[in-house]
Write a protein that holds these residues in place. Structure first.
Motif, PDB file in Angstrom:
ATOM      1  N   ALA A 118      -0.735  26.538 -13.464  1.00 26.56           N
ATOM      2  CA  ALA A 118      -0.472  25.891 -14.433  1.00 26.56           C
ATOM      3  C   ALA A 118       0.874  25.859 -15.012  1.00 26.56           C
ATOM      4  O   ALA A 118       1.307  25.097 -15.931  1.00 26.56           O
ATOM      5  CB  ALA A 118      -1.470  26.325 -15.625  1.00 26.56           C
ATOM      6  N   ASN A 119       1.612  27.023 -14.625  1.00 26.81           N
ATOM      7  CA  ASN A 119       2.823  27.050 -15.145  1.00 26.81           C
ATOM      8  C   ASN A 119       3.811  26.112 -14.492  1.00 26.81           C
ATOM      9  O   ASN A 119       5.002  25.911 -14.757  1.00 26.81           O
ATOM     10  CB  ASN A 119       3.526  28.577 -14.667  1.00 26.81           C
ATOM     11  N   TRP A 120       3.420  25.319 -13.485  1.00 26.89           N
ATOM     12  CA  TRP A 120       4.117  24.297 -12.885  1.00 26.89           C
ATOM     13  C   TRP A 120       4.083  23.156 -13.461  1.00 26.89           C
ATOM     14  O   TRP A 120       4.995  22.162 -13.272  1.00 26.89           O
ATOM     15  CB  TRP A 120       4.044  24.301 -11.213  1.00 26.89           C
ATOM     16  N   LEU A 121       3.011  23.000 -14.294  1.00 29.61           N
ATOM     17  CA  LEU A 121       2.675  21.703 -14.860  1.00 29.61           C
ATOM     18  C   LEU A 121       3.827  21.307 -15.768  1.00 29.61           C
ATOM     19  O   LEU A 121       4.397  22.171 -16.781  1.00 29.61           O
ATOM     20  CB  LEU A 121       1.411  21.537 -15.562  1.00 29.61           C
ATOM     21  N   GLY A 362      -2.781  20.710  -9.549  1.00 26.39           N
ATOM     22  CA  GLY A 362      -1.644  21.183  -9.413  1.00 26.39           C
ATOM     23  C   GLY A 362      -1.329  22.100  -8.425  1.00 26.39           C
ATOM     24  O   GLY A 362      -0.446  21.943  -7.165  1.00 26.39           O
ATOM     25  N   ALA A 363      -2.301  23.065  -8.414  1.00 24.10           N
ATOM     26  CA  ALA A 363      -2.234  24.164  -7.218  1.00 24.10           C
ATOM     27  C   ALA A 363      -2.514  23.389  -5.985  1.00 24.10           C
ATOM     28  O   ALA A 363      -2.009  23.918  -4.667  1.00 24.10           O
ATOM     29  CB  ALA A 363      -3.399  25.033  -7.502  1.00 24.10           C
ATOM     30  N   ALA A 364      -3.398  22.453  -5.764  1.00 26.97           N
ATOM     31  CA  ALA A 364      -3.820  21.789  -4.451  1.00 26.97           C
ATOM     32  C   ALA A 364      -2.661  21.250  -3.785  1.00 26.97           C
ATOM     33  O   ALA A 364      -2.298  21.313  -2.622  1.00 26.97           O
ATOM     34  CB  ALA A 364      -4.676  20.685  -4.774  1.00 26.97           C
ATOM     35  N   PHE A 365      -1.490  20.628  -4.448  1.00 24.93           N
ATOM     36  CA  PHE A 365      -0.570  19.962  -4.113  1.00 24.93           C
ATOM     37  C   PHE A 365       0.406  20.875  -2.797  1.00 24.93           C
ATOM     38  O   PHE A 365       0.881  20.679  -1.897  1.00 24.93           O
ATOM     39  CB  PHE A 365       0.586  19.631  -5.334  1.00 24.93           C
ATOM     40  N   PHE A 366       0.441  21.950  -3.547  1.00 22.45           N
ATOM     41  CA  PHE A 366       1.243  23.157  -2.864  1.00 22.45           C
ATOM     42  C   PHE A 366       0.598  23.625  -1.755  1.00 22.45           C
ATOM     43  O   PHE A 366       1.135  23.858  -0.645  1.00 22.45           O
ATOM     44  CB  PHE A 366       1.555  24.424  -3.734  1.00 22.45           C
ATOM     45  N   HIS A 367      -0.739  23.571  -1.476  1.00 18.32           N
ATOM     46  CA  HIS A 367      -1.687  23.940  -0.264  1.00 18.32           C
ATOM     47  C   HIS A 367      -1.243  22.548   0.497  1.00 18.32           C
ATOM     48  O   HIS A 367      -1.302  22.913   1.760  1.00 18.32           O
ATOM     49  CB  HIS A 367      -2.937  24.117  -0.731  1.00 18.32           C
ATOM     50  N   LEU A 368      -1.487  21.422   0.083  1.00 15.41           N
ATOM     51  CA  LEU A 368      -1.616  20.305   0.733  1.00 15.41           C
ATOM     52  C   LEU A 368      -0.526  20.113   1.449  1.00 15.41           C
ATOM     53  O   LEU A 368      -0.251  19.640   2.584  1.00 15.41           O
ATOM     54  CB  LEU A 368      -2.131  19.299   0.095  1.00 15.41           C
ATOM     55  N   SER A 369       0.827  20.238   0.806  1.00 12.17           N
ATOM     56  CA  SER A 369       2.132  19.993   1.300  1.00 12.17           C
ATOM     57  C   SER A 369       2.145  21.048   2.520  1.00 12.17           C
ATOM     58  O   SER A 369       3.208  20.898   3.458  1.00 12.17           O
ATOM     59  CB  SER A 369       3.185  20.159   0.394  1.00 12.17           C
TER      60      SER A 369
END
Ligand code: KG4
Ligand code: ZN
Length: 390
Positions: A118-121, A362-369
């Motif tokens: 949530a700190n990246w949003l 948000g968290a999903a993006f970093f895993h998916l990338s």
């Protein structure tokens, strides 16, 4: 990359669409607070039934508000743990089904990790500018590693060293109650509404406002009762159960003084002496002052331990995560601890501290990338913890 995130781990149903792990296109949360308030806490069976009723309208609203069509969505993510099994099952099943039907990649998300992300949003264009000025600190860019994260939610209180994306080391955790759990239980003891955190904060602010009106120091409310703090020196662990018991004894005393009291209650009170301030009146009017003293006791330990860990691990940045990170006094106390050390502090806007789906997307993006995906056989994991390397 546009991710549709779904959150249903407890008593909030959320759906959000987030671009590249940071930019909010929509964020919809249906809360069950009014329902559970009647029972003084979350009733799991009621929560899962309510999840079922809310999930599809919430997803549809999130899609509509984002003005995205399904063709633009790149992946679907849903919380798979930790949380209440029945509640988790609803969001996870809907997430997997939508991904299957739309032929999109699917990813299950760890709810605790999402709180950190949530700190990246960023505020995007849905954030309220008034709140932003007074209460929210947005970073210019992403948080910088290594960082220290204080994760404080309804069921978890942990100090986590985050060296990089996905690289977590557990420095300390609660040995009994989580900070949020202590807020919730003590609110119940004091006869305040569920969830306890916001109502204790409000009661404490009321006590402080009254003192200010009389030109007296707010510290009087915060120190009116000498409450126990479990420092557990030499560790970064926490313990809040002793504090909770002290509050129980004090509250019994406070109510008992308004009515004729049994002798033993008097003894219990003297164990946790009132500091003799005039502000601390006897009887039910004590509740706001009790709330202020309790909040200070919790916040003190969290803030000092966070500062000690930040110093020992030489981090440049501290981030806060989880529902209790919405607490204004906690934010302020940690900022005070860190400012002489020039360690940066950041925390998400209040609505992204408590449960929401933007943090899931948000968290999903970093895993998916990193090319990660889950199969449709992924099951709920109610007891899931952060994937610690150490
Ligand atoms: O992260 P969260 O929404 O749900 C879990 O993952 O558990 O955290 C909920 C917790 C509750 O215990 C609630 O009382 C607490 O966060 N909380 C607060 C505040 N707002 C929510 N605690 C202290 N101060 C607040 N303002
Ligand atoms: Zn949560």
């Amino acid at each position: 990359m546009l991710v549709l995130g779904i959150e249903s781990s407890c008593d909030e149903t959320g759906a959000a669409i987030v671009k590249d792990g940071r930019w909010l296109l929509s964020n919809v949360v249906a809360s069950q607070i009014d329902i559970h308030n009647r029972y003084g806490g979350v009733v799991p069976e009621v929560a899962s039934r309510q999840q079922l009723a809310s999930v599809l309208p919430v997803v549809e609203t999130a899609l509509a508000q984002s003005r995205c069509s399904w063709n633009e969505i790149d992946a679907v993510a849903a919380t798979y743990g930790p949380g209440l099994a029945g509640s988790l099952l609803v969001g996870l099943t809907v997430g997997k089904t939508l991904a299957l039907a739309r032929n999109l990649p699917f990813l299950g998300i760890n709810h605790l990790e999402a709180h950190i992300y949530a700190n990246w949003l960023r505020n995007g264009d849905v954030e309220d500018t008034a709140t932003q000025k007074t209460d929210v600190r947005f970073l210019e860019g992403d948080p910088t590693f290594p960082l220290l994260c204080l994760v404080v939610s309804g069921a978890h209180s942990e100090l986590v060293l985050v060296r990089d994306h996905g690289d977590y080391e557990l420095l300390g955790r609660t040995r009994d109650d989580a900070a949020g759990e202590a807020f919730d239980k003590v609110a119940r003891i004091l006869g305040l509404d569920y969830p306890g955190g916001p109502s204790i904060q409000k009661a404490a602010q009321q006590a402080e406002a009254e003192l200010l009106q009389q030109n007296r120091s707010v510290t009087q409310a915060r120190t009116a009762y000498r409450l126990p703090r479990a420092w557990l020196r030499g560790t970064y662990d926490f313990s809040f159960s002793g504090l909770k018991t002290a509050m129980l004894h004090l509250a019994e005393g406070a109510t008992a003084e308004a009515q004729p009291s049994p002798e033993d209650v008097g003894k219990q009170i003297s164990q946790y002496t009132r500091m003799g301030t005039e502000a601390a009146q006897k009887g039910p009017t004590d509740i706001p002052i009790l709330a202020a003293s309790f909040q200070e006791a919790i916040v003190d330990v969290l803030a000092v331990k966070t500062r000690l860990a930040a110093q020992e691990y030489n981090v440049k940045q501290v981030v806060l995560a989880g529902g209790v990170a919405a607490n204004a006094r906690l934010r302020k106390r940690i900022a005070q601890e860190l400012s002489p050390l020039h360690i940066q502090l950041s925390y998400p806007p209040i609505e992204f501290c408590t449960d929401n789906a933007a943090m899931i997307a948000g968290a999903a993006f970093f895993h998916l990338s990193r090319g990660e995906r889950h199969g449709f056989d992924l099951d709920v994991a109610p007891g899931l913890s952060l994937p610690f390397k150490k």
